[in-house]
Design an enzyme around this catalytic site. Sequence first.
Site, PDB file in Angstrom:
ATOM      1  N   ASN A 115     113.619  50.131  33.795  1.00 24.18           N
ATOM      2  CA  ASN A 115     113.624  50.953  32.742  1.00 24.18           C
ATOM      3  C   ASN A 115     112.362  50.554  31.884  1.00 24.18           C
ATOM      4  OD1 ASN A 115     114.212  52.282  30.434  1.00 24.18           O
ATOM      5  ND2 ASN A 115     116.254  51.850  30.275  1.00 24.18           N
TER       6      ASN A 115
ATOM      7  N   CYS B 228     114.102  55.138  24.037  1.00 24.56           N
ATOM      8  CA  CYS B 228     113.880  55.563  25.488  1.00 24.56           C
ATOM      9  C   CYS B 228     113.539  57.126  25.395  1.00 24.56           C
ATOM     10  CB  CYS B 228     114.835  55.485  26.441  1.00 24.56           C
ATOM     11  SG  CYS B 228     115.276  53.511  26.571  1.00 24.56           S
TER      12      CYS B 228
ATOM     13  N   HIS C  54     115.005  60.355  32.085  1.00 24.19           N
ATOM     14  CA  HIS C  54     114.624  58.911  31.736  1.00 24.19           C
ATOM     15  C   HIS C  54     114.992  58.002  33.097  1.00 24.19           C
ATOM     16  CE1 HIS C  54     114.135  55.354  29.799  1.00 24.19           C
ATOM     17  NE2 HIS C  54     115.829  55.028  29.585  1.00 24.19           N
TER      18      HIS C  54
HETATM   19  N1  ACO Z   1     124.431  40.047  37.535  1.00 22.96           N
HETATM   20  C1  ACO Z   1     125.834  39.732  37.735  1.00 22.96           C
HETATM   21  N2  ACO Z   1     126.779  40.043  37.079  1.00 22.96           N
HETATM   22  C2  ACO Z   1     126.499  40.736  35.796  1.00 22.96           C
HETATM   23  C3  ACO Z   1     125.345  41.183  35.481  1.00 22.96           C
HETATM   24  C4  ACO Z   1     124.125  40.584  36.315  1.00 22.96           C
HETATM   25  N3  ACO Z   1     122.876  40.954  35.709  1.00 22.96           N
HETATM   26  N4  ACO Z   1     125.309  41.692  34.096  1.00 22.96           N
HETATM   27  C5  ACO Z   1     126.772  41.665  33.875  1.00 22.96           C
HETATM   28  N5  ACO Z   1     127.525  41.019  34.853  1.00 22.96           N
HETATM   29  C6  ACO Z   1     128.934  41.049  34.887  1.00 22.96           C
HETATM   30  C7  ACO Z   1     129.697  40.968  33.675  1.00 22.96           C
HETATM   31  O1  ACO Z   1     129.546  39.673  32.951  1.00 22.96           O
HETATM   32  C8  ACO Z   1     130.903  41.450  33.984  1.00 22.96           C
HETATM   33  O2  ACO Z   1     131.509  40.206  34.440  1.00 22.96           O
HETATM   34  P1  ACO Z   1     133.239  40.168  34.524  1.00 22.96           P
HETATM   35  O3  ACO Z   1     133.737  41.393  34.945  1.00 22.96           O
HETATM   36  O4  ACO Z   1     133.626  38.849  34.917  1.00 22.96           O
HETATM   37  O5  ACO Z   1     133.300  40.174  32.918  1.00 22.96           O
HETATM   38  C9  ACO Z   1     130.676  42.463  35.278  1.00 22.96           C
HETATM   39  O6  ACO Z   1     129.308  42.072  35.841  1.00 22.96           O
HETATM   40  C10 ACO Z   1     130.629  43.722  35.055  1.00 22.96           C
HETATM   41  O7  ACO Z   1     129.971  44.090  33.846  1.00 22.96           O
HETATM   42  P2  ACO Z   1     130.086  45.496  33.208  1.00 22.96           P
HETATM   43  O8  ACO Z   1     129.177  45.446  31.874  1.00 22.96           O
HETATM   44  O9  ACO Z   1     131.315  46.071  32.917  1.00 22.96           O
HETATM   45  O10 ACO Z   1     129.228  46.351  34.430  1.00 22.96           O
HETATM   46  P3  ACO Z   1     128.900  47.824  34.571  1.00 22.96           P
HETATM   47  O11 ACO Z   1     129.393  48.047  35.722  1.00 22.96           O
HETATM   48  O12 ACO Z   1     129.182  48.585  33.180  1.00 22.96           O
HETATM   49  O13 ACO Z   1     127.358  47.841  34.614  1.00 22.96           O
HETATM   50  C11 ACO Z   1     125.396  48.316  33.567  1.00 22.96           C
HETATM   51  C12 ACO Z   1     126.580  47.185  33.661  1.00 22.96           C
HETATM   52  C13 ACO Z   1     124.691  48.270  34.724  1.00 22.96           C
HETATM   53  C14 ACO Z   1     124.626  47.962  32.356  1.00 22.96           C
HETATM   54  C15 ACO Z   1     126.079  49.695  33.346  1.00 22.96           C
HETATM   55  O14 ACO Z   1     126.988  49.818  32.178  1.00 22.96           O
HETATM   56  C16 ACO Z   1     125.149  50.629  33.117  1.00 22.96           C
HETATM   57  O15 ACO Z   1     124.538  51.115  33.783  1.00 22.96           O
HETATM   58  N6  ACO Z   1     125.098  51.229  31.771  1.00 22.96           N
HETATM   59  C17 ACO Z   1     124.053  52.153  31.380  1.00 22.96           C
HETATM   60  C18 ACO Z   1     123.199  51.463  30.420  1.00 22.96           C
HETATM   61  C19 ACO Z   1     121.699  51.726  30.928  1.00 22.96           C
HETATM   62  O16 ACO Z   1     121.408  51.882  31.773  1.00 22.96           O
HETATM   63  N7  ACO Z   1     121.269  51.203  30.047  1.00 22.96           N
HETATM   64  C20 ACO Z   1     119.531  51.048  29.973  1.00 22.96           C
HETATM   65  C21 ACO Z   1     119.133  51.167  28.483  1.00 22.96           C
HETATM   66  S1  ACO Z   1     119.724  52.437  27.588  1.00 22.96           S
HETATM   67  C22 ACO Z   1     118.875  53.575  28.162  1.00 22.96           C
HETATM   68  O17 ACO Z   1     117.597  53.679  28.505  1.00 22.96           O
HETATM   69  C23 ACO Z   1     119.410  54.947  27.645  1.00 22.96           C
END
Ligand code: ACO
Length: 324
Positions: free
Chosen positions: A281, A118, A251
């Site tokens: 993304n 990315c 990004h």
């Molecule tokens: N729909 C519903 N529930 C979901 C989904 C979904 N698509 N995905 C995960 N969950 C659930 C999980 O299973 C978990 O459930 P549980 O509590 O029963 O175990 C719950 O949601 C929370 O999961 P987390 O992974 O803790 O969620 P978080 O609040 O961290 O959000 C996210 C996840 C959006 C990916 C966040 O961590 C984030 O924004 N991270 C940054 C990563 C990113 O943006 N990456 C993009 C690529 S990297 C880049 O481009 C730099």
Amino acid sequence: MPYAKIIGSGGYLPPRVVTNDELAAELATRQIETSDTWITERTGIRQRHIAETGVTTSQLATKAAQQALQDAGVSATELDLIIVATSTPDFIFPSVACMVQAQLGNHGAAAFDVQAVCSGFVYALSTADAFIRAGRARTALVIGAEVFSGILDWNDRSTCVLFGDGAGAVVLRASEEPGIIETDLSADGSQMKILHAAGNVVGGQVTGDPFLRMDGQAVFKLAVTSLAASAHAVCERAGISLEDIDWMVPHQANVRIINFLGRRLGLSDDKVVITVDHHANTSAASVPLALDAARRDGRIKQGDLVLMQGVGGGFTWGSVLARM
Ligand code: ACO
């Protein structure tokens, strides 16, 4: 020493739009639960563009490049450097850059791909800037292009809802007027496992896991801290205050990362370009697509000071500060 000035931009998104509701309904057929509310609240993403099966990165890249060349009023034959940032190339080789070169009808320009996930566009733009400043190129095409839908595990709701396909491009030309002012690139390979697609081809077979895997929370934290540090570093080297920046083009991974970063840097929301809601993304394509969108709708104008930032797998990150 000449500057590398952005004289044109272009973007291309495959026509098929998949909204969160459509994606949730599709995943539900495989007993995978998600919702528009979850995706929107956690990421700001409302929809993504997905390439049809068989559509490749070089095809998207060529369309974005043609638009950028037209915008710049430059013929493909004038290019002496073509760099494509991608992690989803059509083939192991040749590079996407060589395929784009052939499709544009250019002969003889140096053409190669950059792989920084990315952060790829920011890495590629910095590379082209170095070529132009050193007098090794005069007119460069820099593209970020991806078909990320092909490396997603569509049974993994924690990643498949986040990404989309697309391509963005800019044309750079050597200029006496300020263009790219300063760049800052960094990587930390020890963090490779927080975001990777660790498969390869051996003996004609895919070995390992070819799908994207991510520790979302680790990526979130590292993205905010590394991009904030890079913004300060690039401004300090340029002798420019963050307050002087007219537009930040970060990004487009997640609107929460972008908002956190904007607040940490003291930049008001109306200075930050956001396209993640419509594009999701698109990895290396996200920054040039956002830049092109904001140039075309008149937000980013000639003379504006723009901070572009990339962050992603590797772990990699970086910034480009440019006078438009
Ligand atoms: N729909 C519903 N529930 C979901 C989904 C979904 N698509 N995905 C995960 N969950 C659930 C999980 O299973 C978990 O459930 P549980 O509590 O029963 O175990 C719950 O949601 C929370 O999961 P987390 O992974 O803790 O969620 P978080 O609040 O961290 O959000 C996210 C996840 C959006 C990916 C966040 O961590 C984030 O924004 N991270 C940054 C990563 C990113 O943006 N990456 C993009 C690529 S990297 C880049 O481009 C730099």
